[in-house]
Design an enzyme around this catalytic site. Structure first.
Site, PDB file in Angstrom:
ATOM      1  N   LYS A  99       0.918  -1.442  -0.135  1.00 46.95           N
ATOM      2  CA  LYS A  99       0.052  -0.053  -0.041  1.00 46.95           C
ATOM      3  C   LYS A  99       0.961   1.172  -0.009  1.00 46.95           C
ATOM      4  O   LYS A  99       1.842   1.350  -0.660  1.00 46.95           O
ATOM      5  CB  LYS A  99      -0.951  -0.038   0.962  1.00 46.95           C
ATOM      6  CG  LYS A  99      -1.829  -1.461   1.000  1.00 46.95           C
ATOM      7  CD  LYS A  99      -2.828  -1.498   2.068  1.00 46.95           C
ATOM      8  CE  LYS A  99      -3.507  -2.761   2.126  1.00 46.95           C
ATOM      9  NZ  LYS A  99      -4.931  -2.697   2.868  1.00 46.95           N
TER      10      LYS A  99
ATOM     11  N   HIS B  63      -8.385  -2.827  -5.888  1.00 46.05           N
ATOM     12  CA  HIS B  63      -8.491  -3.014  -4.491  1.00 46.05           C
ATOM     13  C   HIS B  63      -9.718  -2.137  -4.158  1.00 46.05           C
ATOM     14  O   HIS B  63      -9.933  -0.841  -4.477  1.00 46.05           O
ATOM     15  CB  HIS B  63      -7.282  -2.542  -4.017  1.00 46.05           C
ATOM     16  CG  HIS B  63      -7.106  -2.855  -2.802  1.00 46.05           C
ATOM     17  ND1 HIS B  63      -7.525  -2.173  -1.601  1.00 46.05           N
ATOM     18  CD2 HIS B  63      -6.417  -4.134  -1.768  1.00 46.05           C
ATOM     19  CE1 HIS B  63      -7.246  -2.771  -0.505  1.00 46.05           C
ATOM     20  NE2 HIS B  63      -6.527  -3.860  -0.559  1.00 46.05           N
TER      21      HIS B  63
ATOM     22  N   GLU C 193      -9.610  -0.221  -1.577  1.00 43.16           N
ATOM     23  CA  GLU C 193      -9.365   1.268  -1.349  1.00 43.16           C
ATOM     24  C   GLU C 193      -9.340   2.056  -2.506  1.00 43.16           C
ATOM     25  O   GLU C 193      -9.365   3.302  -2.393  1.00 43.16           O
ATOM     26  CB  GLU C 193      -7.850   1.248  -0.609  1.00 43.16           C
ATOM     27  CG  GLU C 193      -7.900   0.583   0.853  1.00 43.16           C
ATOM     28  CD  GLU C 193      -6.514  -0.163   1.244  1.00 43.16           C
ATOM     29  OE1 GLU C 193      -5.589  -0.247   0.850  1.00 43.16           O
ATOM     30  OE2 GLU C 193      -6.853  -0.961   2.221  1.00 43.16           O
TER      31      GLU C 193
ATOM     32  N   GLU D 255     -11.705 -10.078  -0.788  1.00 44.02           N
ATOM     33  CA  GLU D 255     -11.584  -9.608   0.326  1.00 44.02           C
ATOM     34  C   GLU D 255     -12.848  -8.391   1.099  1.00 44.02           C
ATOM     35  O   GLU D 255     -12.924  -7.403   0.356  1.00 44.02           O
ATOM     36  CB  GLU D 255     -10.246  -8.237  -0.009  1.00 44.02           C
ATOM     37  CG  GLU D 255      -9.169  -8.907  -0.571  1.00 44.02           C
ATOM     38  CD  GLU D 255      -7.989  -7.970  -0.644  1.00 44.02           C
ATOM     39  OE1 GLU D 255      -6.869  -8.394   0.278  1.00 44.02           O
ATOM     40  OE2 GLU D 255      -7.952  -6.853  -1.337  1.00 44.02           O
TER      41      GLU D 255
ATOM     42  N   GLY E  43      -7.604  -4.878   7.100  1.00 45.96           N
ATOM     43  CA  GLY E  43      -6.999  -4.043   8.331  1.00 45.96           C
ATOM     44  C   GLY E  43      -7.596  -4.035   9.723  1.00 45.96           C
ATOM     45  O   GLY E  43      -7.390  -3.267  10.515  1.00 45.96           O
TER      46      GLY E  43
ATOM     47  N   SER F 113      -6.894  -9.005   7.077  1.00 42.88           N
ATOM     48  CA  SER F 113      -6.816  -9.426   8.154  1.00 42.88           C
ATOM     49  C   SER F 113      -6.097 -10.989   8.336  1.00 42.88           C
ATOM     50  O   SER F 113      -6.136 -11.873   9.114  1.00 42.88           O
ATOM     51  CB  SER F 113      -7.634  -9.358   9.147  1.00 42.88           C
ATOM     52  OG  SER F 113      -8.044  -7.989   9.403  1.00 42.88           O
TER      53      SER F 113
ATOM     54  N   GLY G 221      -1.671  -7.556   3.642  1.00 44.36           N
ATOM     55  CA  GLY G 221      -1.503  -6.140   3.706  1.00 44.36           C
ATOM     56  C   GLY G 221      -0.597  -5.953   4.828  1.00 44.36           C
ATOM     57  O   GLY G 221       0.609  -6.213   4.763  1.00 44.36           O
TER      58      GLY G 221
HETATM   59  P1  PGA Z   1      -4.686  -6.477   5.505  1.00 42.40           P
HETATM   60  O1  PGA Z   1      -5.129  -6.028   3.987  1.00 42.40           O
HETATM   61  O2  PGA Z   1      -4.076  -7.664   5.410  1.00 42.40           O
HETATM   62  O3  PGA Z   1      -3.920  -5.407   6.143  1.00 42.40           O
HETATM   63  O4  PGA Z   1      -6.115  -6.531   6.105  1.00 42.40           O
HETATM   64  C1  PGA Z   1      -5.311  -6.921   3.055  1.00 42.40           C
HETATM   65  C2  PGA Z   1      -5.359  -5.964   1.831  1.00 42.40           C
HETATM   66  O5  PGA Z   1      -5.993  -4.947   1.731  1.00 42.40           O
HETATM   67  O6  PGA Z   1      -5.003  -6.858   0.769  1.00 42.40           O
END
Ligand code: PGA
Length: 254
Positions: A10, A93, A95, A163, A169, A208, A229
């Protein structure tokens, strides 16, 4: 099917961390786990990271422009990422969908751009907490998958990352049977659309995943890998996750 562990840094990562990435690649080349390993880095680090890992693990991008070339200030094309040493690109993604208003149609166009260069596209889908609570998870995921991938076949260069937005996260994950249920539906959708050509498509669970739960998640039916992540930022934890791939994972499933 060989699993895929895909780190996603990220908005993290400076040149001073390249030494750690190189050291992890060397360490993983001793008694290597039976998995493909990829780290998706900021574009600024890709070329140097590719040199540091020297082909022992793969490096990838986190996004790319849907356009190939032209007047698009600040954008980075799939070809530029490949030129820097990437072999895969994450597209869609959550995000990017949330903070940059990326639509399914734009994500599908990015997949085409990635495939043009011969790289693998990792297409992310997943439901919000409200959608899960409303019982819409399977429908939302099926719709996102259908609309975020182009019709023209490129399935040997496709991975789908499931996801759930509320799991990213947060330290929370769906129950194991919930993960399996969504992965089975994704597999059904892939096969309904592309038939036997969909067989090599890996379906990853992300949200996570860490060294504490990677092994059990990787054991689940139809889970062919994990995007990671937060825990990929610490290269020791990431190496632990890579080494937690169950022995024979590629043989016992699917
Ligand atoms: P995370 O993120 O492992 O921090 O939950 C996963 C991702 O966004 O691919």
């Amino acid at each position: 099917m060989r699993p895929l562990i895909a780190g996603n840094w990220k908005l993290h990562g400076l040149a001073r961390q390249l030494g750690e990435i190189g050291a992890m690649a060397s360490s993983l080349s001793v008694n290597p786990p039976a998995t493909d390993i990829l780290i998706c880095l900021p574009a600024t680090l890709l070329a140097r990271a590719a040199l540091a890992v020297a082909g022992r693990i793969a490096v990838g991008g986190q996004d790319c422009c849907s356009e190939i070339v032209g007047a698009f200030t600040g954008d980075i094309s799939a070809e530029m990422l490949r030129d820097a040493g990437a072999t895969a690109v994450i597209v869609g993604h959550s995000e990017r969908r949330q903070h940059h208003q990326e639509t399914n149609a734009l994500v599908a166009a990015k997949v085409v751009a990635v495939w043009r260069t011969g790289m693998m596209a990792i297409v992310c889908i997943g439901e919000t907490l409200a959608q899960r609570q409303a019982g819409e998870t399977l429908a939302v995921c099926a719709d996102q998958l259908a609309c975020s991938t182009p019709d023209d076949i490129g399935t040997s260069l496709l991975a789908v990352a499931y996801e759930p937005l509320w799991a990213i996260g947060s330290g929370r994950t769906p129950d194991q049977d919930e993960i399996v249920e969504v992965h089975q539906r994704i597999r059904q959708c892939l096969v309904a659309r592309w038939g036997a050509a969909a067989k090599p498509v890996r379906i990853l669970y992300g949200g996570s995943v860490g060294s504490a739960n990677a092994h059990e998640i990787l054991m689940l039916p139809e889970v062919n890998g994990v995007p990671v992540g937060g825990e990929s930022l610490n290269v020791r934890d990431f190496e632990k996750i890579c080494r937690s791939v169950p022995a024979g994972a590629s043989r016992i499933k699917n």
